[in-house]
Scaffold this motif. Structure first.
Motif, short mmCIF file in Angstrom:
data_model
loop_
_atom_site.label_atom_id
_atom_site.label_comp_id
_atom_site.label_asym_id
_atom_site.label_seq_id
_atom_site.Cartn_x
_atom_site.Cartn_y
_atom_site.Cartn_z
N VAL A 109 6.85 -8.46 12.24
CA VAL A 109 6.34 -9.83 12.29
C VAL A 109 5.17 -10.04 11.33
O VAL A 109 5.14 -11.01 10.56
N PHE A 110 4.20 -9.13 11.35
CA PHE A 110 2.98 -9.31 10.56
C PHE A 110 3.14 -8.82 9.12
O PHE A 110 2.63 -9.45 8.20
N LEU A 111 3.80 -7.68 8.95
CA LEU A 111 3.81 -7.03 7.64
C LEU A 111 5.15 -7.09 6.92
O LEU A 111 5.23 -6.73 5.74
N THR A 154 -3.77 -7.35 3.08
CA THR A 154 -3.51 -8.78 3.08
C THR A 154 -4.07 -9.36 4.38
O THR A 154 -4.50 -8.62 5.28
N TRP A 155 -4.05 -10.68 4.51
CA TRP A 155 -4.49 -11.30 5.75
C TRP A 155 -3.60 -10.86 6.91
O TRP A 155 -4.06 -10.73 8.05
N SER A 156 -2.33 -10.62 6.62
CA SER A 156 -1.42 -10.14 7.66
C SER A 156 -1.82 -8.74 8.13
O SER A 156 -1.74 -8.43 9.32
N SER A 157 -2.24 -7.90 7.19
CA SER A 157 -2.69 -6.56 7.56
C SER A 157 -3.94 -6.62 8.43
O SER A 157 -4.08 -5.85 9.40
N ILE A 158 -4.85 -7.53 8.10
CA ILE A 158 -6.07 -7.68 8.88
C ILE A 158 -5.74 -8.15 10.30
O ILE A 158 -6.29 -7.64 11.29
N ASP A 195 9.37 2.29 2.55
CA ASP A 195 8.92 1.27 1.62
C ASP A 195 7.44 0.96 1.84
O ASP A 195 6.89 1.19 2.92
N GLU A 196 6.79 0.48 0.79
CA GLU A 196 5.41 0.00 0.89
C GLU A 196 4.45 1.05 1.46
O GLU A 196 3.70 0.80 2.40
N ALA A 197 4.45 2.24 0.84
CA ALA A 197 3.57 3.31 1.32
C ALA A 197 2.10 2.89 1.25
O ALA A 197 1.30 3.21 2.14
N GLU A 198 1.71 2.17 0.20
CA GLU A 198 0.32 1.79 0.06
C GLU A 198 -0.11 0.77 1.11
O GLU A 198 -1.25 0.77 1.56
N ILE A 199 0.82 -0.10 1.51
CA ILE A 199 0.52 -1.04 2.59
C ILE A 199 0.28 -0.29 3.90
O ILE A 199 -0.65 -0.59 4.66
N LEU A 200 1.12 0.71 4.17
CA LEU A 200 0.95 1.51 5.39
C LEU A 200 -0.42 2.19 5.40
O LEU A 200 -1.14 2.16 6.41
N ALA A 254 -3.56 1.28 7.90
CA ALA A 254 -4.07 2.35 8.76
C ALA A 254 -5.55 2.61 8.48
O ALA A 254 -6.35 2.82 9.40
N ALA A 255 -5.93 2.61 7.19
CA ALA A 255 -7.33 2.85 6.83
C ALA A 255 -8.23 1.76 7.40
O ALA A 255 -9.34 2.04 7.88
N LEU A 256 -7.77 0.51 7.37
CA LEU A 256 -8.57 -0.58 7.93
C LEU A 256 -8.73 -0.40 9.44
O LEU A 256 -9.82 -0.60 9.99
N ILE A 257 -7.66 -0.02 10.13
CA ILE A 257 -7.73 0.19 11.58
C ILE A 257 -8.69 1.32 11.90
O ILE A 257 -9.50 1.23 12.84
N ILE A 258 -8.64 2.40 11.13
CA ILE A 258 -9.56 3.51 11.35
C ILE A 258 -11.00 3.08 11.12
O ILE A 258 -11.90 3.42 11.89
N LEU A 259 -11.23 2.30 10.06
CA LEU A 259 -12.58 1.82 9.76
C LEU A 259 -13.11 0.93 10.87
O LEU A 259 -14.25 1.09 11.33
N ILE A 260 -12.28 -0.02 11.33
CA ILE A 260 -12.70 -0.90 12.42
C ILE A 260 -12.97 -0.09 13.69
O ILE A 260 -13.95 -0.33 14.41
N SER A 261 -12.10 0.88 13.96
CA SER A 261 -12.27 1.71 15.15
C SER A 261 -13.57 2.51 15.09
O SER A 261 -14.30 2.61 16.08
#
Length: 425
Positions: free
Chosen positions: A110-112, A309-313, A369-374, A378-385
């Motif tokens: 849905v998001f990505l 992207t905004w969807s990733s956020i 597909d889209e390894a850099e998006i993954l 994940a890096a953003l989630i880790i940073l927020i966490s």
């Protein structure tokens, strides 16, 4: 030479910072990320390579940190393994984790806009809580008495679900290699990647943990390895157990944690457990700090988060503040866990090094597909966490401790009053 001096300073900070930050609403991981960000902001010529181009290195380094952390976490736990005594843990593993994976899998579509395999890989990598970054919410050292239900649940969950995510990662890999769904394919995955690998992981961990525990604690006194007082025995046990399990196609993460529990069970009250735990914790902390400094540098360099992207956020925020808390809260319905502790267990689903390992491991296989998006998501989630949980952990756990202490005091007061009343009669 500058890098050598910086490494020496980092070693000193490894020893000093935990004491400085003990009562502060600021965690060690936050400080490490800040150090890396500031250092490489001031020296942009020391640009960190994009992790996508160094997946094999990232995999091995994160693997080492995780297995050391798993052994340290297991050695902390005083509570004997049992169905009732570990009920909260089993619920988190058998209910909360599958619910989290299912929700994140759907959100990947849905998001990505990811494929089924890539969505599942990201969900499986993000579902387990992290034993490396969760030290502030874990139980205390062996026999320290710091093992309330909240800390025990978060420690035992992090110790086991880092291995239990593997079947779902292997399912995602299998999906990239299969162009049509068949019952044979599903049965093969269940038989090998679920039953066999998990079974081997538990069996190897239990057998080697008890066996090496006997060697350390129970052979004739003159040859007891515990008499050496050397903490690096923990590292040797960790590597042996992990290597044997992986060699016969078991899940090494599961084996290492189970081996740590079995090692405690072999001689539960021996003081040598404290030495083993302390060495594991110190080594883990040093490696964690190095990794998080590099993580902060990679964020500043721009490569790690360049595909956001905004969807990733939106995906990241929903994953942290909605999916994990609701899944864990639902899994604990019907338990005797007080609401405030249930909320803490649900909220502190810290993501970290284990998620990076799973992505680095799987993305070396073709078909995603889209390894850099993954990796960016994940890096953003880790940073927020790291930031969110790091800021809130000290006041939250302090509140729980004060409420528990107040409840204990009130119960003791009532007991004394009741005893006095009976004696007066």
């Amino acid at each position: 030479m500058i890098l050598l001096v910086a490494f020496g300073a980092l070693i000193l900070l490894t020893a000093w910072l935990p004491m400085v930050l003990k009562e502060a609403p600021l965690s060690l991981p936050i400080v490490c990320v800040m150090i890396g960000s500031l250092a490489f902001w001031w020296a942009p010529e020391l640009k960190i390579p994009n992790p996508v181009t160094r997946l094999s290195v990232v995999e091995k380094v994160t693997e080492l940190v995780v297995i050391i952390s798993l052994m340290g976490a297991a050695l902390k736990i005083d509570r004997k393994v049992g169905w009732r005594t570990w009920m909260i843990t089993w619920r988190l593993l058998l209910v909360a984790m599958p619910l989290t994976i299912a929700a994140l899998w759907g959100m990947g579509y849905v998001f990505l806009g990811l494929s089924g395999a890539s969505s599942l890989l990201l969900a499986a990598a993000l579902a387990p809580t992290d034993p490396v970054l969760a030290s502030d919410v874990q139980v205390g050292p062996p026999k320290s008495g710091e093992e309330d239900d909240t800390r025990f649940a978060l420690t035992s969950e992090a110790g086991l679900n880092d291995g239990l995510a593997f079947p779902f990662v292997m399912l995602a890999i299998a999906m990239t290699q299969t162009h049509h769904a068949t019952m044979d394919w599903a049965m093969r995955w269940f038989a090998i990647d679920v039953l066999w690998r998990l079974g081997v992981g538990v069996a190897v961990g239990a057998a080697l943990g008890y066996g090496l525990g006997w060697l350390v604690f129970r052979i004739p006194n003159r040859a007891k390895l515990s008499r050496t007082g050397d903490g690096f025995v923990a590292l040797g046990i960790t590597i042996i157990v992990f290597g044997v399990s992986e060699e016969i196609h078991g899940y090494g993460f599961v084996s290492v944690f189970v081996a740590g529990l079995a090692l405690r069970a072999a001689e539960r009250n021996n003081q040598y457990h404290q030495t083993l735990h302390d060495f594991s914790e110190q080594l883990e902390r040093l490696l964690m700090m190095i990794l998080l400094v590099m993580f902060g540098a990679a964020i500043v360099s721009g490569d790690l988060l360049q595909k956001l992207t905004w969807s990733s956020i939106a995906y990241a925020l929903v994953a942290i503040v909605v999916v994990r808390p609701i899944s864990a809260w639902l899994s604990l319905v019907g338990t005797l866990c007080p609401p405030i502790e249930r909320a803490a267990i649900s909220f502190f689903g810290i993501r970290g090094i284990g998620s990076v390992y799973y992505l680095a491991f799987a993305l070396q296989k073709p078909g995603f597909d889209e390894a850099e998006i993954l990796l960016s998501t994940a890096a953003l989630i880790i940073l927020i966490s790291i930031v969110l949980h790091g800021i809130t952990v000290t006041p939250a756990m302090g509140l729980i401790d004060r409420r528990r202490q107040r409840g204990t005091t009130e119960r003791e007061t009532r007991r004394i009053a009741e005893s006095t009343r009976r004696e007066s009669k």
